[in-house]
Each structure stands twice: as structure tokens, then as C-alpha cells.
Design a protein around this motif. Structure first.
Motif, PDB file in Angstrom:
ATOM      1  N   ASP A 228       0.865  -1.177   0.000  1.00  0.00           N
ATOM      2  CA  ASP A 228       0.000   0.000   0.000  1.00  0.00           C
ATOM      3  C   ASP A 228       0.907   1.234   0.000  1.00  0.00           C
ATOM      4  OD1 ASP A 228      -2.504   1.181  -0.036  1.00  0.00           O
ATOM      5  OD2 ASP A 228      -2.655   1.291   2.150  1.00  0.00           O
ATOM      6  N   LEU A 229       0.919   1.965  -1.103  1.00  0.00           N
ATOM      7  CA  LEU A 229       1.871   3.054  -1.314  1.00  0.00           C
ATOM      8  C   LEU A 229       1.415   4.361  -0.699  1.00  0.00           C
ATOM      9  CD1 LEU A 229       2.563   2.411  -5.105  1.00  0.00           C
ATOM     10  CD2 LEU A 229       4.018   1.715  -3.185  1.00  0.00           C
ATOM     11  N   GLY A 230       2.403   5.158  -0.202  1.00  0.00           N
ATOM     12  CA  GLY A 230       2.119   6.523   0.229  1.00  0.00           C
ATOM     13  C   GLY A 230       1.878   7.416  -0.979  1.00  0.00           C
ATOM     14  N   GLY A 231       1.667   8.689  -0.725  1.00  0.00           N
ATOM     15  CA  GLY A 231       1.248   9.602  -1.791  1.00  0.00           C
ATOM     16  C   GLY A 231       2.211   9.758  -2.944  1.00  0.00           C
ATOM     17  N   ALA A 232       3.479  10.095  -2.671  1.00  0.00           N
ATOM     18  CA  ALA A 232       4.430  10.365  -3.754  1.00  0.00           C
ATOM     19  C   ALA A 232       4.681   9.154  -4.654  1.00  0.00           C
ATOM     20  CB  ALA A 232       5.746  10.881  -3.167  1.00  0.00           C
ATOM     21  N   PRO A 233       4.988   7.980  -4.107  1.00  0.00           N
ATOM     22  CA  PRO A 233       5.212   6.832  -4.989  1.00  0.00           C
ATOM     23  C   PRO A 233       3.958   6.391  -5.726  1.00  0.00           C
ATOM     24  CG  PRO A 233       5.248   6.146  -2.693  1.00  0.00           C
ATOM     25  CD  PRO A 233       5.278   7.637  -2.703  1.00  0.00           C
ATOM     26  N   ALA A 234       2.790   6.558  -5.093  1.00  0.00           N
ATOM     27  CA  ALA A 234       1.539   6.204  -5.763  1.00  0.00           C
ATOM     28  C   ALA A 234       1.318   7.087  -6.981  1.00  0.00           C
ATOM     29  CB  ALA A 234       0.372   6.336  -4.797  1.00  0.00           C
ATOM     30  N   SER A 235       1.629   8.373  -6.841  1.00  0.00           N
ATOM     31  CA  SER A 235       1.491   9.297  -7.963  1.00  0.00           C
ATOM     32  C   SER A 235       2.418   8.916  -9.104  1.00  0.00           C
ATOM     33  CB  SER A 235       1.785  10.721  -7.497  1.00  0.00           C
ATOM     34  OG  SER A 235       1.706  11.625  -8.573  1.00  0.00           O
ATOM     35  N   ASP A 236       3.640   8.477  -8.789  1.00  0.00           N
ATOM     36  CA  ASP A 236       4.597   8.086  -9.824  1.00  0.00           C
ATOM     37  C   ASP A 236       4.096   6.905 -10.642  1.00  0.00           C
ATOM     38  OD1 ASP A 236       6.221  10.062  -8.926  1.00  0.00           O
ATOM     39  OD2 ASP A 236       7.734   8.756  -8.032  1.00  0.00           O
ATOM     40  N   ILE A 237       3.376   5.996 -10.014  1.00  0.00           N
ATOM     41  CA  ILE A 237       2.909   4.794 -10.712  1.00  0.00           C
ATOM     42  C   ILE A 237       1.510   4.990 -11.294  1.00  0.00           C
ATOM     43  CG2 ILE A 237       2.080   2.421 -10.315  1.00  0.00           C
ATOM     44  CD1 ILE A 237       4.519   1.910  -8.646  1.00  0.00           C
ATOM     45  N   MET A 238       0.600   5.553 -10.495  1.00  0.00           N
ATOM     46  CA  MET A 238      -0.810   5.586 -10.879  1.00  0.00           C
ATOM     47  C   MET A 238      -1.237   6.900 -11.518  1.00  0.00           C
ATOM     48  SD  MET A 238      -2.373   3.846  -7.436  1.00  0.00           S
ATOM     49  CE  MET A 238      -1.721   2.300  -6.798  1.00  0.00           C
ATOM     50  N   GLY A 239      -0.418   7.948 -11.412  1.00  0.00           N
ATOM     51  CA  GLY A 239      -0.854   9.248 -11.908  1.00  0.00           C
ATOM     52  C   GLY A 239      -2.038   9.732 -11.098  1.00  0.00           C
ATOM     53  N   ILE A 240      -3.120  10.063 -11.796  1.00  0.00           N
ATOM     54  CA  ILE A 240      -4.341  10.498 -11.096  1.00  0.00           C
ATOM     55  C   ILE A 240      -5.401   9.398 -11.086  1.00  0.00           C
ATOM     56  CG2 ILE A 240      -3.935  12.931 -11.614  1.00  0.00           C
ATOM     57  CD1 ILE A 240      -6.044  12.678 -13.846  1.00  0.00           C
ATOM     58  N   GLN A 241      -5.066   8.249 -11.697  1.00  0.00           N
ATOM     59  CA  GLN A 241      -6.026   7.142 -11.773  1.00  0.00           C
ATOM     60  C   GLN A 241      -5.724   6.151 -10.655  1.00  0.00           C
ATOM     61  OE1 GLN A 241      -8.395   7.396 -14.251  1.00  0.00           O
ATOM     62  NE2 GLN A 241      -9.502   5.755 -13.198  1.00  0.00           N
ATOM     63  N   VAL A 242      -6.116   6.503  -9.429  1.00  0.00           N
ATOM     64  CA  VAL A 242      -5.825   5.645  -8.286  1.00  0.00           C
ATOM     65  C   VAL A 242      -6.741   4.427  -8.293  1.00  0.00           C
ATOM     66  CG1 VAL A 242      -4.996   7.560  -6.901  1.00  0.00           C
ATOM     67  CG2 VAL A 242      -7.405   6.911  -6.772  1.00  0.00           C
ATOM     68  N   GLY A 243      -6.311   3.382  -7.631  1.00  0.00           N
ATOM     69  CA  GLY A 243      -7.115   2.168  -7.565  1.00  0.00           C
ATOM     70  C   GLY A 243      -6.276   0.984  -7.141  1.00  0.00           C
ATOM     71  N   ARG A 244      -6.724  -0.209  -7.521  1.00  0.00           N
ATOM     72  CA  ARG A 244      -6.003  -1.443  -7.206  1.00  0.00           C
ATOM     73  C   ARG A 244      -5.307  -1.925  -8.476  1.00  0.00           C
ATOM     74  NH1 ARG A 244      -6.483  -4.985  -2.982  1.00  0.00           N
ATOM     75  NH2 ARG A 244      -8.388  -3.918  -2.289  1.00  0.00           N
ATOM     76  N   TYR A 245      -4.001  -1.941  -8.461  1.00  0.00           N
ATOM     77  CA  TYR A 245      -3.190  -2.343  -9.612  1.00  0.00           C
ATOM     78  C   TYR A 245      -2.529  -3.698  -9.347  1.00  0.00           C
ATOM     79  CZ  TYR A 245      -3.441   2.387 -11.630  1.00  0.00           C
ATOM     80  OH  TYR A 245      -3.866   3.571 -12.201  1.00  0.00           O
ATOM     81  N   TYR A 246      -2.169  -4.390 -10.447  1.00  0.00           N
ATOM     82  CA  TYR A 246      -1.362  -5.603 -10.277  1.00  0.00           C
ATOM     83  C   TYR A 246       0.111  -5.195 -10.192  1.00  0.00           C
ATOM     84  CZ  TYR A 246       1.413  -9.724 -11.162  1.00  0.00           C
ATOM     85  OH  TYR A 246       2.359 -10.709 -11.043  1.00  0.00           O
ATOM     86  N   GLY A 247       0.811  -5.744  -9.207  1.00  0.00           N
ATOM     87  CA  GLY A 247       2.219  -5.397  -9.067  1.00  0.00           C
ATOM     88  C   GLY A 247       3.073  -6.532  -8.531  1.00  0.00           C
TER      89      GLY A 247
END
Length: 364
Positions: A228-247
Motif C-alpha cells: 500500500d503506497l504513500g502519496g508520492a510513490p503512488a502518484s509516480d505509478i498511478m498518476g491520477i487514476q488511483v485504484g487497485r493495480y497488479y504489481g
């Protein structure tokens, strides 16, 4: 001698055996015992042709039987040559076929080959809607859901989470899963042992794999969480399309990684410490802490600290040390196998909220 007399003389000579007609030399020959033999029985046609070519009769045409024999020999020679050519061609074709077959075989890769996922471009559609499922453990990491908490626009720094770091300046942080199946406690969190470690995370996005490295400061809040990512790393991966991704994720050293350091490495003493009780933790470590040992500098004292039950990411300091007024070596061993060593006075471990920086307490 007139013509009639000449004819009579010739006839008499032939009958008397004094003159032999030329065809007798062609039709037969003499064997070693004097008995007549047919041409080809006593000598080969090639020998006869050689003898013929060296004689005065070489200019004369060959007899029909000699021509047949020579022709037969020539045909055999040509046939033999053709057979050899055919064999040679067959061998070349076989060799070419073998070479072609060999070149078409797939090259076997070494045991160091990458897993099958490595050939995956990571491009996906509806990437933010990965179906929730239990995470899967793999060697030195895992795979499954990558989610986010906090604001991806404000990109707040970590508040320390369940690792009890308090307010930090760490921008790249995350929570790690506690369980594999709900309630089994088989995830890498391990009562807080994962705290301070770094994880390299990659996730599938519409643009392919995107990657980021984060420090573990918390534990996952839900059953199907992986990382479960914090704000900055989540933005780097998801942009503005937040949700549940495969990783997929892998534990790595934090050394040299930007964004995961809030300060210099230190031993922090929990509030409420005294000469009767003290617990400590390592902040901004190189990697997750595997062991803390305290050894006397002027004695044979040797202690291995135990993790505190119920207060995650803290280690208990024995009371004998707190009351000894001696100098000690404090050795911290990390997951990656490297060590850090502090030289401390026992009294320093009794000071509430003391932040004992490594660079100030190195061995001289």
C-alpha cells in the motif's frame, strides 16, 4: 604370274596354313597352354585396346566386340561417377538439412534467465481495477495488489505508521501485507520486523511497467493488500487514476535510494525511559533490522536484544546495562548482512527520546 595363277597360289597357301587371315587375330587368342580363348577371357578390353594402339594396326577401326566392351566400360565409369556425385549431393543435402534443423532449434538459456513475467511489457487496460486476491510470496518478495493511501496530490511525508517512527521527512514510503491468507500472519510484516526495509515495486499501467522504491513504515490495512503506497510513490505509478493495480515487489537495500531517508541513521530511545526500563529502535536504517547486540567494551558482557511484544519495531535493553555506568558497543545487523556499530555510555540509553546519531557515536 597371271591373275588365275595368283588366285590358285593364294588358295593353296591358305590351305597349307602358311598364311593366316587377319580376322583370326581379332576373333581369338592363345592361352598359356595353347588352347584358344574368346576375347575378354584372358585379358581385359582395355589391355587389348592398349596393345592395339601400340601396334602397326592401331590405325584400323576396332571390331564390334571391342567397341561394345569399351562402350560398356565407359558407361560403367560414367555411372560410377554419377553415383558418387549423387552420394556427394545427398551428403550435402543431409548436412544442409542438419544445419538448418540445428539453427531452428531454440537456444537454451542459462539458469540465471529472467522469469516469464520479464517478457511481459506491463501494458494493460482498466489497470486500476485489478481483482482483489491474496498476495503471493516469492523469493525475496511477492506479487499481487498494489494500492495507495493518503493524498497523491499533496504527497505528504510519512507519519511513521505502525513502525512508530513518528513524524518523518520520508517521501517514499509504504505499508506491507501482514497476511497471505486472512489472519494467518504469514506475510513479511512479521510483528514489525519489516520496518525500515526498502521494497522495489513495479506495477502494470496503460504505459507499461512503472517502478518505484519505498521504505516500509506501516502495515497493510486490508486482507487483500500486498503493498500500500504513500502519496508520492503512488502518484509516480498511478498518476491520477488511483485504484487497485497488479504489481510485483522485491526487498532491497535502502542505501543510495533517494526519497526514503528522513534523517541520518540513529538509535532512538522511547519516551518514558529510565535506569529501570528502556526500549530502543533504529531510525533511517540501511535495511530492515535483523538483530541488535550489545557488548561490554571493558568486560565480557554480551547481550542479544529481544523485540518488544505489543509495541512493534522496538527492542528491550536489559536493566543490567542501564544501571552499569559502563561503555558498550551496540551492533545493528541488517537483512542485507551489513552492520552498523555505535559506542555508547549506558546512561545514554536511559534518556527519554534521545536520538543517538551513528555519525556521532562511531568507534574511534
Amino acid at each position: 604370274m597371271n591373275k588365275r595363277s595368283r588366285s590358285s597360289w593364294l588358295l593353296a597357301a591358305v590351305l597349307a596354313g602358311s598364311i593366316a587371315l587377319p580376322f583370326a587375330f581379332v576373333a581369338c587368342g592363345d592361352s598359356s597352354d595353347g588352347s584358344p580363348v574368346a576375347v575378354g577371357e584372358g585379358s581385359s578390353s582395355s589391355e587389348m585396346l592398349a596393345e592395339s594402339s601400340s601396334s602397326q594396326e592401331s590405325a584400323k577401326p576396332l571390331s564390334s566386340s571391342a567397341k561394345i566392351s569399351a562402350s560398356s566400360s565407359s558407361v560403367k565409369s560414367e555411372s560410377s561417377s554419377s553415383e558418387k556425385l549423387a552420394e556427394s549431393s545427398s551428403e550435402k543435402v543431409a548436412q544442409s538439412s542438419s544445419s538448418s534443423s540445428s539453427s531452428e532449434k531454440p537456444v537454451q538459456s542459462s539458469s540465471s534467465e529472467k522469469p516469464a513475467e520479464s517478457s511481459d511489457s506491463g501494458v494493460c487496460t482498466n489497470c486500476d481495477s485489478y481483482t482483489a486476491a491474496d498476495p503471493t510470496l516469492v523469493e525475496n518478495g511477492g506479487k499481487g495488489s498494489v494500492t495507495t493511501y493518503g493524498s497523491i496530490t499533496a504527497k505528504e511525508t510519512s507519519l511513521g505508521g505502525a513502525c512508530n517512527y513518528g513524524q518523518t521527512n520520508i517521501q517514499y514510503y509504504a505499508a506491507i501485507h501482514v497476511n497471505v491468507s486472512p489472519g494467518d500472519d504469514k506475510g513479511p510484516w512479521d510483528g514489525g520486523m519489516a520496518c525500515g526495509g526498502c521494497v522495489h515495486v513495479k506495477a502494470k499501467t496503460p504505459d507499461g511497467w512503472k517502478e518505484v522504491t519505498v521504505r516500509i513504515t506501516d502495515r497493510c490495512p486490508d486482507a487483500n493488500c500486498g503493498v500500500d503506497l504513500g502519496g508520492a510513490p503512488a502518484s509516480d505509478i498511478m498518476g491520477i487514476q488511483v485504484g487497485r493495480y497488479y504489481g510485483e515487489w522485491e526487498f532491497v537495500s535502502c542505501e543510495g535510494v533517494e526519497g526514503v531517508w528522513g534523517d541520518s541513521t540513529s538509535i532512538w530511545v522511547k519516551e518514558g525511559a529510565s535506569e529501570f526500563w528502556s526500549i530502543i529502535q533504529v531510525r533511517n536504517p540501511k535495511d530492515m533490522v535483523k538483530k541488535i547486540a550489545i557488548q561490554g567494551m571493558d568486560s565480557d558482557e554480551d547481550y542479544t536484544l529481544e523485540m518488544v511484544v505489543g509495541t512493534e519495531n522496538f527492542w528491550t535493553v536489559p536493566q543490567e546495562i542501564l544501571q552499569s555506568n559502563k561503555k558498550y558497543s551496540v551492533v545493528v545487523t541488517y537483512r542485507s548482512g551489513t552492520d552498523d556499530e555505535w559506542i555508547l555510555e549506558s546512561s545514554e540509553l536511559t534518556i527519554p527520546e534521545a536520538n543517538l546519531y551513528l555519525y556521532e557515536h562511531r568507534k574511534e
